[in-house]
Design a protein around this motif. Sequence first.
Motif, PDB file in Angstrom:
ATOM      1  N   SER A  85     -30.692  -1.165  27.633  1.00 15.12           N
ATOM      2  CA  SER A  85     -30.363  -0.809  26.290  1.00 15.12           C
ATOM      3  C   SER A  85     -29.529   0.389  26.283  1.00 15.12           C
ATOM      4  O   SER A  85     -29.655   1.208  26.923  1.00 15.12           O
ATOM      5  CB  SER A  85     -31.693  -0.833  25.486  1.00 15.12           C
ATOM      6  OG  SER A  85     -32.634   0.360  25.813  1.00 15.12           O
ATOM      7  N   VAL A  90     -37.647   1.309  22.539  1.00 10.98           N
ATOM      8  CA  VAL A  90     -38.201   0.015  23.170  1.00 10.98           C
ATOM      9  C   VAL A  90     -39.317   0.012  24.153  1.00 10.98           C
ATOM     10  O   VAL A  90     -39.207  -0.922  24.788  1.00 10.98           O
ATOM     11  CB  VAL A  90     -36.708  -0.612  23.647  1.00 10.98           C
ATOM     12  CG1 VAL A  90     -35.815  -0.871  22.642  1.00 10.98           C
ATOM     13  CG2 VAL A  90     -36.243   0.396  24.752  1.00 10.98           C
ATOM     14  N   ASN A  94     -36.478  -0.509  29.573  1.00  8.26           N
ATOM     15  CA  ASN A  94     -35.631  -0.208  30.640  1.00  8.26           C
ATOM     16  C   ASN A  94     -36.204   0.117  31.965  1.00  8.26           C
ATOM     17  O   ASN A  94     -35.921  -0.104  33.014  1.00  8.26           O
ATOM     18  CB  ASN A  94     -34.776   0.972  30.224  1.00  8.26           C
ATOM     19  CG  ASN A  94     -33.692   0.724  28.907  1.00  8.26           C
ATOM     20  OD1 ASN A  94     -32.846  -0.141  29.244  1.00  8.26           O
ATOM     21  ND2 ASN A  94     -34.090   1.085  27.703  1.00  8.26           N
ATOM     22  N   GLY A 116     -25.845  -0.703  29.516  1.00  7.06           N
ATOM     23  CA  GLY A 116     -26.514   0.211  28.358  1.00  7.06           C
ATOM     24  C   GLY A 116     -26.812   1.625  29.233  1.00  7.06           C
ATOM     25  O   GLY A 116     -27.123   1.671  30.246  1.00  7.06           O
ATOM     26  N   VAL A 136     -23.661  -2.142  25.360  1.00  7.38           N
ATOM     27  CA  VAL A 136     -24.522  -3.390  24.910  1.00  7.38           C
ATOM     28  C   VAL A 136     -23.907  -4.058  23.654  1.00  7.38           C
ATOM     29  O   VAL A 136     -23.776  -3.282  22.574  1.00  7.38           O
ATOM     30  CB  VAL A 136     -26.294  -2.925  24.647  1.00  7.38           C
ATOM     31  CG1 VAL A 136     -26.969  -4.092  24.253  1.00  7.38           C
ATOM     32  CG2 VAL A 136     -26.739  -2.320  25.910  1.00  7.38           C
ATOM     33  N   LEU A 245     -31.223  -9.103  25.100  1.00 11.88           N
ATOM     34  CA  LEU A 245     -31.106  -8.564  23.905  1.00 11.88           C
ATOM     35  C   LEU A 245     -32.188  -9.112  23.105  1.00 11.88           C
ATOM     36  O   LEU A 245     -33.025  -8.414  22.278  1.00 11.88           O
ATOM     37  CB  LEU A 245     -29.934  -8.945  23.142  1.00 11.88           C
ATOM     38  CG  LEU A 245     -28.533  -8.399  23.640  1.00 11.88           C
ATOM     39  CD1 LEU A 245     -27.406  -9.039  22.985  1.00 11.88           C
ATOM     40  CD2 LEU A 245     -28.548  -6.949  23.172  1.00 11.88           C
ATOM     41  N   GLU A 248     -35.184  -7.049  24.434  1.00 11.50           N
ATOM     42  CA  GLU A 248     -35.034  -5.546  23.952  1.00 11.50           C
ATOM     43  C   GLU A 248     -35.602  -5.506  22.281  1.00 11.50           C
ATOM     44  O   GLU A 248     -36.528  -4.737  22.074  1.00 11.50           O
ATOM     45  CB  GLU A 248     -33.759  -5.243  23.865  1.00 11.50           C
ATOM     46  CG  GLU A 248     -33.320  -3.891  23.320  1.00 11.50           C
ATOM     47  CD  GLU A 248     -31.906  -3.398  23.118  1.00 11.50           C
ATOM     48  OE1 GLU A 248     -31.659  -2.592  22.396  1.00 11.50           O
ATOM     49  OE2 GLU A 248     -31.017  -3.886  23.735  1.00 11.50           O
TER      50      GLU A 248
END
Length: 306
Positions: A85, A90, A94, A116, A136, A245, A248
Amino acid sequence: MATTLTALRRQIDSAGDLKSVVRTMKASAASAIGQYERSVAALGDYARTVELGLGVCLRSVEQPPRETQTALAATPLMHAVVFGSDQGLVGRFNEVVVDHAVSALAQTRCRVWAVGERANARLVDAGITPEGCFAVPGSVELITRLVGDILLKVQAPAATTQADQPAATQSTALTLFYNRPNAAGYTPVSQRLLPLDALWQHGLANRPWPGDQLPEVLDASAQTLRAFIREHLFVSLFRASAESLASENASRLAAMQRADRNIGELLQELQAHFHQLRQAGIDEELFDVISGFDALSTSDEAKSTP
C-alpha cells in the motif's frame, strides 16, 4: 476550574471531530471493498474464457514456444512483484505480505519490484532493495495501467546477464506476492506466473469443452498461443492487484472500526470527567451561597439581639 472545563471541552470537541473522520474513512473503505470484489468477480468470466482458449491452443500446438517451456535454464533470472500500500492506517497489511515474500525469496537470485511506498520501505528494512516501486492504483480503472507498467518492466532485459548466456535467451520467472481476502480479513499468498506450470497446462489441454463442437486454431497456432499467454498474464496481474486492494481496504476498515471503538470509549471517559468537574463546580458554588446565607443570617440575629 474554568480552565480545566475549557480544556476538557476542547478535548471532547477534538475527539468528536476525529470520530467523524474515522467514520468517513470507514464508509470509504467499505465502498472500495465492494468495488474491487465486484471487479474480481467480473474478471472471473473473462479468465475462464482465456483458459478455454489457451487449452485449445495447447492441444493444437505440438511444440509449445519457448515461453511455455517449464524447464528453466541454469540459474534463471527471477522477477518478484510484492503488492502493498501507499497509505497507512492498514494495520499489519504490509508487514504480513513482505514477511511472506522475504521468507519465500530467501537465498534466491531475483529482481524485486514493489507496488506501494509502504511495501517498498518494508522491503528495504528487510535487506532487499527493490528495482523499482509502482504507485498503488486508486481505482479499478487505473489497475490496467499498473499491469501494463509491470509487464514492461519485467520484460525489459536485465542490466547484467550471464557471460555465457545472452539476455534475450535467458529464462525468466515471475512470481507475485499479495494479500488475498478471506473470511478472517486477508491472508498472504504467492502465485507463480512464469514459467507456466506443466500440470496446469496439462489440465487446461484436457479440460472438457462446454459445447458440442471442439474449436480448432486454423493458422499461426503458436502466435495465437502467445496471445493467449499474454492475456493470461494480464488477467492474473489484474486479479492480484484487485485482491490486494480489496484486502488493503478490509484491513483499513478493521483498523478504523478499532479506532472508532477506542474513540467512543475515550469520549465517554472525557464526558464523564467533564460532568463530574461541572457538578463539583456547581456544588462548590452552592456551598458558597449557603455559607454566605448562613453568615448573613447569623449576623442579622446578632444585631437584633438586645
